[in-house]
Design an enzyme around this catalytic site. Structure first.
Site, PDB file in Angstrom:
ATOM      1  N   LEU A 208       7.807  15.947  46.413  1.00 21.19           N
ATOM      2  CA  LEU A 208       8.204  17.065  45.543  1.00 21.19           C
ATOM      3  C   LEU A 208       9.560  16.756  44.939  1.00 21.19           C
ATOM      4  CD1 LEU A 208       7.332  20.055  47.924  1.00 21.19           C
ATOM      5  CD2 LEU A 208       6.050  19.404  45.874  1.00 21.19           C
ATOM      6  N   HIS A 209       9.667  16.869  43.611  1.00 22.54           N
ATOM      7  CA  HIS A 209      10.960  16.617  42.992  1.00 22.54           C
ATOM      8  C   HIS A 209      11.207  17.430  41.734  1.00 22.54           C
ATOM      9  CE1 HIS A 209       8.524  14.151  40.282  1.00 22.54           C
ATOM     10  NE2 HIS A 209       9.545  14.140  39.458  1.00 22.54           N
ATOM     11  N   ARG A 210      10.171  18.068  41.175  1.00 23.54           N
ATOM     12  CA  ARG A 210      10.351  18.763  39.899  1.00 23.54           C
ATOM     13  C   ARG A 210      11.203  20.019  40.081  1.00 23.54           C
ATOM     14  NH1 ARG A 210       7.970  16.347  35.901  1.00 23.54           N
ATOM     15  NH2 ARG A 210       6.253  14.918  36.382  1.00 23.54           N
ATOM     16  N   ASP A 282       4.011  16.626  43.019  1.00 22.90           N
ATOM     17  CA  ASP A 282       4.203  17.184  41.682  1.00 22.90           C
ATOM     18  C   ASP A 282       4.507  16.064  40.684  1.00 22.90           C
ATOM     19  OD1 ASP A 282       6.835  16.586  42.347  1.00 22.90           O
ATOM     20  OD2 ASP A 282       7.525  18.656  42.391  1.00 22.90           O
TER      21      ASP A 282
END
Length: 364
Positions: A208-210, A282
């Site tokens: 997850l990074h967005r 994501d």
């Protein structure tokens, strides 16, 4: 023909590596082609940048513009100022940009204002989500570049609908898949594998990074808790992006069920992808790799610029629907996930096609 190749962030590195190899191969066959590699410095973390150059065999950049940090506006401006000097000093025949990061857009604008042709690799993809910085980058880049190298027929249709001439659209496939095929025999077990008692098919891989998922601490906490509660005790390997790590440090939650690790090199990460029971992410690029490797994949976004990974591949969109996340994870745990197909031209030969077309366009 001198091609200036722009790379700025981790996704770019996977896309340029096979192109450089194809250029070198063409040169060995007597083609009049050379390249100059410009690293904008957009990503400057060792794990997010340096390891990828080493593992993918990317040569040292001819220059690093060192434009890391700052806001998007500050970074865009810094890249444009320094790239303008680079272009004026070395006068390339054409500039090649890849993907949809800030560097892609900034260097495209700069080159076009200096009347240098720009070709865009991975052109024409759209998510329809204007809250994503990447979507702005894609639209701006494709509105002014000269030739469009596309990954799928969907991208071709998107560009045609925007009145791009057919002669400028080149359906070549996916260079990220070139990199995947070129490195499958080199992937390696991460050093933590024995310690965490992992085995093929016995863990989920989570990334997850967005901003839409990680900048709101409460939302990130809900996602993580839903993943933990829906995976029936199966280990969850979680390479934590620096952006996500900043928020994780502020969260007050039990993370003992998450096997949190640092970002991995390319060979180690693809080993984790290839051997996972399923992937929750994501990232757009990971959905492509999962499709080719036939690994079940769930995307924590409401839209995707890679719809072929859903319509043909192993990916499904979850968005913000945590009930859907639970339902899909149960299907994966039960072994009831779709097998998926691989899109046309995702065959490992995309970069060769790109260099052949560039030779025909600019070596005259």
């Amino acid at each position: 023909m001198l091609i200036t190749i722009v790379a700025g962030a981790r996704p770019n590195f996977m896309k340029i590596a096979p192109i450089i190899k194809a250029i070198n191969a063409a040169k060995e066959k007597g083609k009049a082609v050379g390249f100059r590699l410009v690293h904008t410095g957009q990503h400057y973390d060792k794990k997010m940048s340096g390891d990828f150059f080493e593992q993918l065999g990317i040569p040292d950049p001819h220059t690093n513009l060192e434009c890391g940090g700052g806001s998007q506006a500050e970074q865009t401006a810094a890249i444009m100022v320094k790239f303008e000097k680079e272009i004026i000093a070395h006068k390339p025949t054409v500039v090649l940009v890849v993907g949809d990061v800030t560097s892609t857009m900034a260097c495209t604008i700069t080159a076009k204002k200096l009347c240098i042709d720009v070709v865009h690799v991975e052109a024409g993809i759209r998510s329809g989500d204007m809250t994503m910085p990447e979507e702005i980058n894609r639209i701006v880049t494709d509105s002014i570049c000269d030739h469009f190298f596309t990954t799928t027929e969907i991208a071709n249709k998107q560009l045609a609908a925007q009145q791009v001439p057919q002669s400028a659209i080149h359906f070549v496939g996916n260079t990220m898949i070139d990199t995947l095929y070129q490195n499958l025999e080199k992937i390696k077990q991460p050093s933590f594998w024995p310690e965490l008692q992992l085995a093929p098919g016995n863990y989920f891989l989570l990334t997850l990074h967005r901003p839409s998922n990680v900048d709101d601490g409460e939302k990130l906490k809900r996602i993580l808790e839903a993943v933990i509660s829906s995976t029936a005790g199966v280990p969850i390997v979680f390479p934590v992006h620096p952006r996500t790590r900043q928020m994780m440090d502020k969260l007050q939650m039990d993370t003992s069920k998450l096997l949190m690790i640092d970002p991995q090199g390319y060979h180690e990460f693809i080993y984790l992808v290839k051997n996972a029971k399923g992937i929750i992410t994501d990232s757009g690029g990971i959905t492509e790799e999962a499709t080719v490797l036939h690994i079940p994949c769930l995307t924590m976004r409401n839209s995707t610029e890679r719809p072929e990974t859903v319509t043909m591949g192993t990916n499904e969109l979850v968005g913000d629907d945590l009930d859907k996340l639970s339902k899909y994870l149960q299907q994966i745990l039960a072994g009831e996930w779709k097998k998926g197909d691989i899109p046309a031209y995702w065959d490992g030969k995309t970069s060769e096609r790109i260099v052949e077309i560039l030779d025909s366009l600019y070596n005259k």
